[in-house]
Motif scaffolding. Structure first.
Motif: not given
Length: 521
Positions: A350-356, A361-364, A387-391, A420-425
């Motif tokens: 990342p960052p890549d298309e999958l993360a974009r 959508t995941r942020s929303a 962080g591929t929209a998770r980490m 799921y699979a988070g790391k830092y907020v």
């Protein structure tokens, strides 16, 4: 092992998996009308299948056709260069050596202005505005429209059954140089039905070609498709499965998103479009598949059959899971349109298309989860592409009481979308643009104190794909990790005494952009 056929699935498939009922016994939201909303943004999508989407992208001038690239190496190399950049065009690979004429691969669909078109919004919205629009128009009033069964569709233009089945005829790339095989499923989704509750799930899982009639796929524990598979396994029954390779981008996008348990993504896509998704029944399993899909693999997953799968370069940017025995789909039928298009969305570092697309959508979805949990004055949420929209997640709030920021952070890391699979907020004040990584890190560096501003959560839900989980823990099936919640807000009790920011006010910044914005072009 119990035998499953189309007839034995009749009772399950005749259940109301494609309907919405109303009344006290059904907690699901009723279907509501859509159309134009209060701010004038249209929510009608200009496409219903992958071909119509491609035509819209061509109108924007964001499509590049590449002829003669090999599936063995060239397509993967080109994707590696292009998919990291939001400015890169959509790539269509044609005339792939060794594949029938007209068979194509499309990748990098979620970039540039075309990502806005994919979700049905104007092209001038930036990524945070796009995410907010997705939340406002789709998620706050979650509408569901039952899918509509039709007799036939373009997906049945070509039917392979019995000895004709050959999944290797498609131009499936080797996406990464160390991959263990050709992965036909990167921009695909699996269609399954719960054997007990009879609801249809669409889920995205990596799918590797094993041989002409067999593909293997990996599903992480806890995912809805995995729950379905585990239920069939417990019943010692083969699981009917259809893998859609080349669905329309919106349906693929929803299949990638965290949706409520028991809710079919078909119904959510219908709600977004304000019209039902048209499906046909698979000729072998009876599963509902999109009538206008490009390619569909249909068959059964034998509960006792395993074949080695992997390794595969995953969304974390690592080969975090090795080769191991995984369930496989015995393909009984393949359907495809004339001149089919395979949708490819390979995960890269990342960052890549999958993360974009997941970031939008995941942020929303994450913001909606946090607000529904009772956290007030949440101004914005961004699940970062790096962080591929998770980490790595940024949350901005207007502080209302002591502990407000930590409350927001803990909810963000443990609600369904964030767990799921988070790391830092990182929780920041409302003056920070959480989608801007520089601003987010600047706030963390200047408004947090390492000794007092960080909370740690232990034993959180993670995945075997997490490269930081030790080999010993993976061998024991311990797929948990820890989370850091960083309070990067101005300290509540003396926030009014915090040094002022050395930056123009919003009004002055707007004036500067209007007067001198041309300097940035």
């Amino acid at each position: 092992m119990k035998e499953a056929t189309k007839d034995t699935l009749k009772d399950a498939m005749s259940s109301p998996i494609g309907t919405v009922t109303t009344g006290a016994e059904d907690p699901r939201p009723a279907v509501k009308s859509g159309g134009e909303r209060h701010d004038g943004l249209r929510v009608d999508l200009p496409y219903s299948d992958l071909r119509e989407w491609l035509a819209e992208a061509e109108k924007l001038g964001e499509v590049r056709v590449i002829s003669g690239a090999s599936w063995q190496e060239d397509i993967g190399m080109a994707a590696e260069l292009a998919l990291h950049s939001d400015a890169a065009p959509c790539l269509v690979f044609d005339e792939v050596p060794g594949s029938p004429k007209g068979f194509r691969v499309l990748t990098n669909f979620f970039g540039g202005r075309r990502k806005n078109v994919t979700l049905g919004f104007p092209t001038h919205l930036n990524k945070l505005e796009l995410s907010e629009a997705f939340l406002e128009h789709y998620l706050k009033d979650l509408r569901r429209v039952p899918y509509q069964e039709v007799e036939t569709g373009p997906v049945f233009e070509n039917v392979m059954m019995g000895d004709e089945v050959d999944v290797t005829k498609f131009p499936t790339p080797v996406w990464h140089e160390r991959d263990g095989g050709r992965y036909i499923g990167t921009g695909s989704f699996n269609v399954t039905v719960d054997p007990e509750e009879h609801w249809v799930n669409l889920g995205t899982y990596r799918v590797m070609i094993q041989d002409r009639k067999t593909v293997g796929f990996y599903i992480s524990p806890g995912k809805h498709g995995r729950i379905h598979r585990d239920k069939y396994q417990a019943r010692n029954e083969p699981m009917p499965t259809a893998i859609v390779v080349g669905g329309d981008p919106l349906t693929f996008l929803m299949a990638c998103s965290e949706t409520p348990y028991g809710v079919s993504e078909y119904e959510l896509v219908g709600g977004i479009r304000n019209k039902p998704v048209k499906v046909v029944r698979g000729k072998v399993t009876g599963l509902p598949i999109p009538a206008n899909a490009e390619i569909v693999l249909e068959g059964f997953v034998d509960p006792d059959k395993r074949m080695n799968e992997g390794p595969f370069g995953e969304w974390t940017g690592y080969y975090a899971s090795d080769t191991r025995p995984e369930p496989v789909l015995d393909i009984k039928a393949i359907y495809h349109r004339n001149d089919p298009i395979m949708l490819g969305c390979p995960p890269l570092r990342p960052p890549d298309e999958l993360a974009r697309y997941r970031a939008v959508t995941r942020s929303a979805l994450l913001r909606q989860n946090i607000v529904k949990a009772g956290v007030p004055d949440v101004k914005a949420v961004w699940a970062h592409e790096v962080g591929t929209a998770r980490m790595l997640v940024g949350v901005s709030i207007t502080q209302r009481y002591p502990g407000h920021s930590m409350q927001a952070g803990h909810i963000a890391c443990q609600c369904h979308v964030g767990a799921y699979a988070g790391k830092y907020v990182i929780v920041v004040d409302e003056d920070i643009d959480v989608s801007n990584l520089d601003e987010l890190v600047w706030a963390m560096l200047t408004r947090s104190d390492p000794a007092t501003s960080i909370d740690i959560v232990h034993n959180a839900w993670s995945t075997p794909l997490d490269p930081r989980i030790s080999p010993e823990d993976k061998a024991k099936g311990n797929f948990t990790n820890s989370r850091a919640i960083i309070d990067a807000c101005r300290p509540f009790y003396w926030r009014d005494k915090f040094p002022p920011v050395n930056a123009p006010s919003p009004a002055v910044l707007k004036k500067a952009k209007e007067k001198f914005g041309y300097l940035l072009e």
